[in-house]
Every structure is written in C-alpha cells, then in structure tokens.
Scaffold this motif. Structure first.
Motif: not given
Length: 626
Positions: A224-245
């Motif tokens: 049961n894998y989990r990602v510990p919470k990141d205070k600066t926020g979790t970034t999902k695919i689709g959250d970043l601008a094309p130039q950063d992707m």
C-alpha cells in the motif's frame, strides 16, 4: 501475422516453443495457474477477433551503432552538444549544471558512445571531448563525472542549492547527494519523491557494498504505497505550463536512463518506421489523426470520441455484470459492428441499442490493439514490459512513474481514462468477479503486444512475458494516482533551470552596451515600483489576483497553516457581484513566474512554505480552462 494473432492452442500456451514444460518459478510473478487462465483465454479471443486491416502498417527499426544514443541525446534536448557551432551548446551547459550525479553519468555515457561513433564514421561535426562537457559546468565540487562508482561525499556537501536572486530560496534536488540511510524511504509504504530515484538506488547499492538489493519484486500481494504530504504541494501531470513540461520530459528521460544504468538494466528504446496508416476512420487510425478529426466536432476534446463512447456504453449497462471484460462478444458480430461503426459513427446514425455490453468491451479492447502504434508507444513499449525485471517493487513503480511522463500527451490522456475505467470495474468486483488480478490478466495482452516487433520473438518470449506484463498492468491500475504525479525532485530541477536561465539572460543583457541605459532605467523603475508594492503589501502578505471572480484582488496574510484551498474559499465567499458563477472545484490557485512558468496548486499546499520557495511568484485564481 498481426498483433496478438497467435495460432498456438490452449495446451500449447502452457509449454515453451521446444515442447518443454514452462518453469514459472523464474518469472516475475508466481501467479496461480487459475488466474493465468484469463491471460491465455484472452489471447485465444484476440486470435479469433481479426482486425479491420490486415496489412502491416508500422515496422520497428533496429538502430545502428551509436544511433540509439544519438536519438537519446536528441530526445533529452542535448543534441546541440554536437552542433556545428560550439556556442549553440551554452543552453545545454545550463541544463547539465542542474543534473544529479547519476544523471550526469548517464549523459556522459551516451555522449561518449556517440563521440566514438562519430569519430569512426568521420562525421563533420563539432565533436567535444566528453570530459570537457562536464568540466565546463563549473561543477560545485570541481570534479568531472567519470561514470565510475560513486564515492562517499562529506555531509557538508550533501545538498545542491540554487537561489533565484532572493536569499534563503533553496531547491533540494538530490543532486550530487550521498544520502544517509534515513533519507531513503523508511518503510515499504513510503515513496520518496524528493530525492532522485537513481540517487536512491545508487545509495542503496553503495550501502550494500556494490550489490544490487533485490526484494519484494516477486510477491503477489501489492504494498500500500503512499506519497508523504509535501508542504509546497503535490504536482500532477497537467499542473505545469507547456514550457516547463518540456523540461520535465527531458529530465524524466535522463532520470529513467540513470536509474536503469545504476541497476545494471538496459533501457531498450525502439524506433518506428512508418509504412502505411489510415488517415480517417475509427479503428487502426493514429491517435493524433483521430483527435484532429474529433476536435472538429468537439473542440478541446483530448480523448477519442469512439473511446469515450465505448466506455460510456459499458458503464450504462452496469459494471456489476459477471465476467465483464473477460467474456468476449461473438467474433462475427464484433466484425460486423466494427464495419458499421466505421460507416455510421460520425454521422450519428449508428444504433447503439444493438451493441451488447460484452460487445462494447470487445470493441474497446479491439480499438486499443488496432492502434497503428501501441498506446504505450513503439519507443517505450519494451521499456514498460521490462519494468518487471527491476529488482524491487519500489523501483518498478519509480520506473513506471518516469515512463508515464515520457508518453505523448494524447497517449497519456487516453491511458489515464482507460485506467480510471478499469478501476471502476474493479470497484464492483464483489458482483462482477473481476478482481485487480483478473482485469490485469485480461488487459495485458491488449496493451503489451505489437505486431511490429515480430510474432516469432513474441512467441518465444510470451511465456516469460505473460505474468510479468500482467504484473505491470496491475501496477498501472493500482498506483495510477501516484504514476500521474511529477516527482518533487524533477520540479525542483525545473525551478533551478529557470533560475539559471534567468541569470544567464541577465548576464547576457548586461554585456550589451546598447541595453545598459535601458537596464538602468528599468532598474530605476523597478525600485520605484517595488517601494510602492511594499507599501501596499506588508511583509508576510501576498497579493492574490482573481480576474474572473467578483473580488478581483485581495491581500492575504501568510500563516503557518494557510493552504491554497483556504485562499480560494476566501475569494469564493465574497459574493458581491454577478460575476460569481464558478464553483470551488472549478477554480484553482496558480503560482506564476519567479522560478516556475506556471503551476496549478493542490488545495493542501501550504502557502508560507511555497512562498519561501518562490518569493517572486505572482498568485492568480483561475479555472484550468482559462
């Protein structure tokens, strides 16, 4: 033969090509015989359901010596290292300066191979010495990465830091790190996204005396894998601008290669050579062509309309049907429906009442198989298959995460919709008897076979591949939410690249005499503007803009507990005009500028922590569509 067209009968599936009984003990997953039956039966069903076009459309070219590495450098955005003018490679130097120890080693290995190949072929290119490339980076420790086994690094040198012009802004990249044991995920359920995956693997290898740690890869039960919470926020695919992707893609390719290098596994990329593809229709049409014709009917659609409709058709009939996805529709009826859909789908005259649920499920699987290039792409299909060979479950998951980042947007979006649908089927397992294992067994042959690799090679490897690809399929379904997360260490590397690029641009501008006066005037103006802004926004306060809401601007006091969701809720509570039409789930707070292009924040992002990471950002509330 076409993709998945096997002539072996059911008994032959249980024996190797030379007639000897297949020893399953060495396979990736010791799955029971009953569960494997679903896999073999699905292959038989695939054989009976012929496709709409029997002509071979795409072949896979075996790359020549050095060609694979040259293509790799191109994909990683580093092809200008071999440009005719050495000045063209300056941008690559900025990029290289942000890489981790293991990432540098991976790049150097490919550069060295290409260099040797070019010298053999006497190509008229600028051929740099591989050591010079890395020496030019002004490495923080003043050392040249030589690809040898990493040595211990003093604790004082454990972190690579970058500043964006404001003191105290640091990016922990895992770069050049020698993390202590506690920096590696501490339990089987933790996935560490803050430190480079390849660095984690290298550290474990160092701690075990150079041996590759193996464990857990053969267990049937998934952790049961989990990602510990990141205070600066979790970034999902689709959250970043094309130039950063675009930067994320390059970094993911280098990181995946570095991980495979550390683990002593070859990353096999293939190259598709197009022969013939349909330029219209539904089945056997490239995703890009499908979407182009679909977007004329439904602007902005990212998933083929026929794919969406087939899933809707299955779900409307209820997901509680026993044997859903496993029980096939009649082969003759599927062929007839396929032809009718091709003729009538787009003009809206197709009668969906004639399509039974099992027929729709068979058509959905047929659509996936008939794609002229596999949904997981020709380039990375073998890499997806080979994930099963990595030593641990955690490393398999890390590799899958990076591979998903490497998929073209259309493939990735379609895969996501498919995996979400499969999870909904599994959610009704008490009624439909389709567990995670059953669904994975049925779907694996549809996603992981491709005629371009040659049926002979498939037959010889099918026995070893069967349980392994079903296992990879289980991973993709079970951990799909995690797989669509961009690791924090990669986001931090993007931030660092942006900072380094900004510094370089400022330095270049400063060197040009014609811009000196302009720079002086701009600086004077910025000082004046800054003093005005500082008067408006006191220390510890951010100004948030919301151009589409009734309250268009607000000063927000930063506190330890303030989250992005709280900021959005505060704006939405200001019902002072008719502009207020958006709901909370439709709008998000964005971090724009500073050391990032644009990033959509998840509601649990702690604003004070993020502000400290990117103090020069602007904060805007808007919908994802705007």
């Amino acid at each position: 033969r076409r993709s998945g067209q096997y002539t072996m009968n059911h008994e032959h599936f249980r024996k190797t090509p030379d007639g000897a009984a297949f020893d399953r003990s060495g396979s990736q997953d010791s799955l029971d015989e009953l569960s494997m039956d679903d896999y073999w039966k699905e292959l038989e069903n695939i054989h009976q359901t012929r496709g709409t076009n029997h002509e071979e459309r795409v072949v896979v070219k075996e790359p020549d010596e050095g060609e694979l590495e040259e293509e790799w450098l191109k994909e990683a955005g580093l092809s200008n290292l071999f440009a005719e003018s050495s000045g063209d490679s300056l941008e690559s130097m900025v990029f290289l300066s942000t890489l981790t120890r293991t990432q540098k080693a991976a790049v150097e290995k490919r550069v060295e191979t290409v260099t040797q190949t070019m010298r053999k072929k006497n190509k008229q290119h600028h051929i740099p010495d591989v050591r010079d490339i890395f020496r030019l980076q002004n490495d923080s420790k003043g050392k040249v990465c030589d690809g040898s086994e990493p040595s211990a690094v003093p604790a004082s040198e454990n972190k690579t830091e970058a500043q964006d012009g404001t003191e105290g802004t640091k990016f922990s990249l895992g770069a050049d790190e020698k993390s202590p044991l506690e920096d590696v995920p501490s339990s089987d359920t933790d996935i560490n996204l803050e430190i480079s995956f390849a660095e984690q693997a290298a550290n474990l290898k160092d701690l075990s005396g150079g041996k590759i740690c193996r464990g857990g890869a053969g267990d049937t039960l998934l952790p049961n894998y989990r990602v510990p919470k990141d205070k600066t926020g979790t970034t999902k695919i689709g959250d970043l601008a094309p130039q950063d992707m675009k930067k994320v893609y390059s970094l993911a390719l280098i990181e995946l290669t570095a991980l495979y290098d550390v683990l002593g596994t070859e990353l096999k990329q293939q190259k598709a050579v197009k022969i013939k593809t349909k330029d219209s229709g539904l089945f056997g049409v490239p995703l890009s062509v499908l979407l182009e014709q679909d977007q004329k009917k439904v602007p902005g659609t990212k998933i083929p309309l026929i794919f969406q409709k087939l899933i809707t058709q299955i779900e409307e009939a209820t997901l509680e049907t026993e044997g859903l996805l496993r029980i096939p529709g009649a082969a003759t009826r599927i062929k007839s429906l396929c032809q009718e859909l091709e003729a009538k789908f787009y003009d809206g005259t197709f009668n969906w009442e004639n399509v039974k649920q099992h027929d729709a499920a068979s058509l959905l699987k047929l659509f996936i198989r008939e794609l002229p290039q596999p949904l997981l792409t020709v380039e990375y299909l073998k890499a997806f298959q080979d994930v099963q060979n990595l030593p641990t479950r955690k490393q398999q998951l890390q590799a899958l995460n990076l591979l998903v980042l490497l998929l073209p947007e259309a493939n990735r979006d379609t895969l996501k919709v498919l995996l979400e649908f499969l999870q909904r089927v599994i959610d009704h397992r008490d009624k439909n008897k389709m567990t995670l294992k059953n669904v994975a067994m049925v779907m694996a042959p549809n996603l992981f076979t491709f005629h371009g690799f040659g049926s002979k090679a498939l037959e010889q490897s099918e026995f070893v591949m069967a349980a392994g690809t079903a296992n990879v399929m289980r991973f993709m379904i079970q951990y799909q939410d995690l797989l669509w997360t961009i690791p924090k260490f990669i986001v931090n590397q993007v931030r660092k690249q942006n900072v380094e690029k900004q510094r370089k641009e400022k330095k270049d501008k400063a060197m040009k005499k014609l811009l000196k006066k302009m720079a002086y005037d701009r600086e004077k103006h910025e000082k004046l503007e800054r003093s005005t802004n500082e008067a408006d926004v006191p220390q510890g306060v951010i100004r948030v803009q919301a151009p589409h809401l009734s309250k268009v601007s607000m000063a927000i006091q930063l506190t330890e507990e303030l989250k992005a969701g709280d900021v959005v809720a505060r704006f939405l509570s200001q019902k002072s005009g008719s502009v207020q039409t958006l709901k909370k789930e439709e709008v998000f707070l964005y971090e724009i500028g500073g050391n990032i292009g644009e990033r959509c924040l998840d509601d649990d992002t702690y604003m004070k922590d993020l502000y400290q990471l990117n103090p020069n950002a602007e904060w805007v509330i808007k919908s994802k569509q705007s």
